[in-house]
Design a protein around this motif. Structure first.
Motif, PDB file in Angstrom:
ATOM      1  N   PHE A  34      17.042 -32.108  33.819  1.00  0.00           N
ATOM      2  CA  PHE A  34      17.659 -33.865  33.744  1.00  0.00           C
ATOM      3  C   PHE A  34      17.945 -34.140  35.339  1.00  0.00           C
ATOM      4  CE2 PHE A  34      20.597 -31.094  31.699  1.00  0.00           C
ATOM      5  CZ  PHE A  34      21.771 -31.458  32.469  1.00  0.00           C
ATOM      6  N   ARG A  35      18.010 -35.385  34.907  1.00  0.00           N
ATOM      7  CA  ARG A  35      18.530 -35.421  36.716  1.00  0.00           C
ATOM      8  C   ARG A  35      19.299 -37.119  35.332  1.00  0.00           C
ATOM      9  NH1 ARG A  35      14.300 -39.220  39.718  1.00  0.00           N
ATOM     10  NH2 ARG A  35      12.923 -37.560  38.639  1.00  0.00           N
ATOM     11  N   THR A  36      20.416 -36.499  36.832  1.00  0.00           N
ATOM     12  CA  THR A  36      22.067 -37.503  36.265  1.00  0.00           C
ATOM     13  C   THR A  36      22.555 -37.817  37.672  1.00  0.00           C
ATOM     14  OG1 THR A  36      23.785 -38.006  34.059  1.00  0.00           O
ATOM     15  CG2 THR A  36      23.122 -35.322  35.264  1.00  0.00           C
ATOM     16  N   GLY A  37      23.989 -38.935  37.150  1.00  0.00           N
ATOM     17  CA  GLY A  37      24.960 -39.508  37.899  1.00  0.00           C
ATOM     18  C   GLY A  37      25.654 -38.758  37.410  1.00  0.00           C
ATOM     19  N   GLN A  38      25.801 -38.577  36.209  1.00  0.00           N
ATOM     20  CA  GLN A  38      27.224 -37.572  35.939  1.00  0.00           C
ATOM     21  C   GLN A  38      27.851 -36.474  36.902  1.00  0.00           C
ATOM     22  OE1 GLN A  38      26.677 -37.923  31.218  1.00  0.00           O
ATOM     23  NE2 GLN A  38      28.589 -37.940  31.659  1.00  0.00           N
ATOM     24  N   ASP A  39      28.613 -35.907  36.317  1.00  0.00           N
ATOM     25  CA  ASP A  39      28.863 -34.468  36.678  1.00  0.00           C
ATOM     26  C   ASP A  39      28.549 -33.402  36.089  1.00  0.00           C
ATOM     27  OD1 ASP A  39      31.060 -33.229  38.759  1.00  0.00           O
ATOM     28  OD2 ASP A  39      31.785 -32.291  37.177  1.00  0.00           O
TER      29      ASP A  39
END
Lengths: 222, 222
Positions: B200-205
């Motif tokens: 997956f791709r995410t901006g979260q740490d």
């Protein structure tokens, strides 16, 4: 309608008497008298009273071994899963006879022990086949061979027992499913590390990543 | 030095005679004569000549069942893996006696069959324990219970056989490793789908995601 052959008549008489009088109380003479045949005929077909009960495990075991010898399956586990079906199909072909034997072996401990020992011979054959297949591998793993053989035998026994109890209307389909589960169990575990979760962040499109993911998972390219 | 108790003296005499004359050729009278004890004493300890050979499986099975009843393990598989160690430790404590029995049962088919049937009773106990544990689950799976019980018994038998043959210097450590493999085999396969890869791709740490990942994997929160 012609009479059934002597072998079947003796088995039929024996099972009827075991039901009526009990196994221990029935003699070979009782069986031959009921079947209308002589002792000589009895001992041409069976070595003992106990022998009448059991299927011809020696011959069946030889058929299973032959099936393994001539197998063209890609893995030892697939070959063994295929071969064990012969045993199940043999019991199914026996039909009512197999169910009467099951009822009898459930009641008489000595007979149950003999049945268990017979079944253990198939498991041993599978174990030796898988181990000898693996002997050519980079890392032979006798424990893994033992676990595979035990799982295939257990899957078979599970479905056979259900069928004997009248709980499995489609045993041939059910054993295929059970053996499929066994194969997945050992295939998923090929690296010995359990579930792998990979989390990453990237600007790439997911479709572009699939080939790399396949490679990571040890799968062939699509 | 005091004499060993009658039970051990009878067993010692029996094994010595089985080695010298063969199992079939040895009688209970031969055994009592060699041990310097009477028939009455023999039958106080053993029901038959065959009984002398085998460990007290009834008592051992009861100990294993008791261990399962009082287990505080988190899973049925862990409880059974713990309980099967009692069986291995019993054989190890027997030492040379267990090895002489193994040599004897390898030579005499009737004794081998009885030993196999005894071992099958543990597997059955494990199967019933796991199945009854699962009965409370959302999806009871008797096949899975059967496969688990077979795998635990096979792992035990593998290590026991190696130890009996003098191939395993550290059987207690080895059985723990073998049972660890069994547990991984079934744990990795919990969803029946093999290895799971989540991309997956995410901006979260990544640290913020760990709790969600644990939940996805069906693990308890850290």
């Amino acid at each position: 309608m012609s009479k059934p052959p002597a072998r079947e008549r003796l088995a039929e008489a024996a099972f009827a008497l075991f039901d009526e009088r009990g196994y221990e109380q029935t003699t070979v003479d009782d069986i031959t008298e009921r079947a209308g045949l002589g002792r000589t005929t009895f001992f041409r077909h069976y070595r003992s009273k106990e022998d009448v009960i059991f299927p011809d495990h020696d011959r069946l075991l030889e058929q299973v071994a032959e099936r393994l010898r001539t197998s063209s399956h890609a893995t030892a586990l697939a070959a063994v899963s295929d071969a064990v079906r012969l045993v199940l199909l043999h019991y199914i072909a026996e039909g009512d006879l197999a169910r009467r034997r099951y009822a009898l072996t459930s009641r008489v401990p000595a007979l149950r022990d003999r049945e268990i020992a017979s079944v253990a011979r198939y498991q041993r054959l599978f174990r030796e086949f898988i181990a000898s297949w693996m002997a050519g591998a980079a890392e032979p793993d006798p424990l893994r061979a033992e676990l595979m053989a035990a799982a295939v035998a257990a899957a078979h026994n599970h479905v056979l027992r259900r069928w004997l109890r009248g709980e499995s209307p489609e045993p041939a389909r059910e054993v295929d499913e059970a053996l499929g589960l066994v194969i997945r169990l050992f295939t998923a575990q090929a690296d010995g590390n359990g579930t792998t979760i990979v989390a990453f962040r990237t600007g790439q499109d997911i479709d572009a990543l699939i080939p790399a993911l396949r490679q990571l998972a040890g799968e062939p390219p699509a």
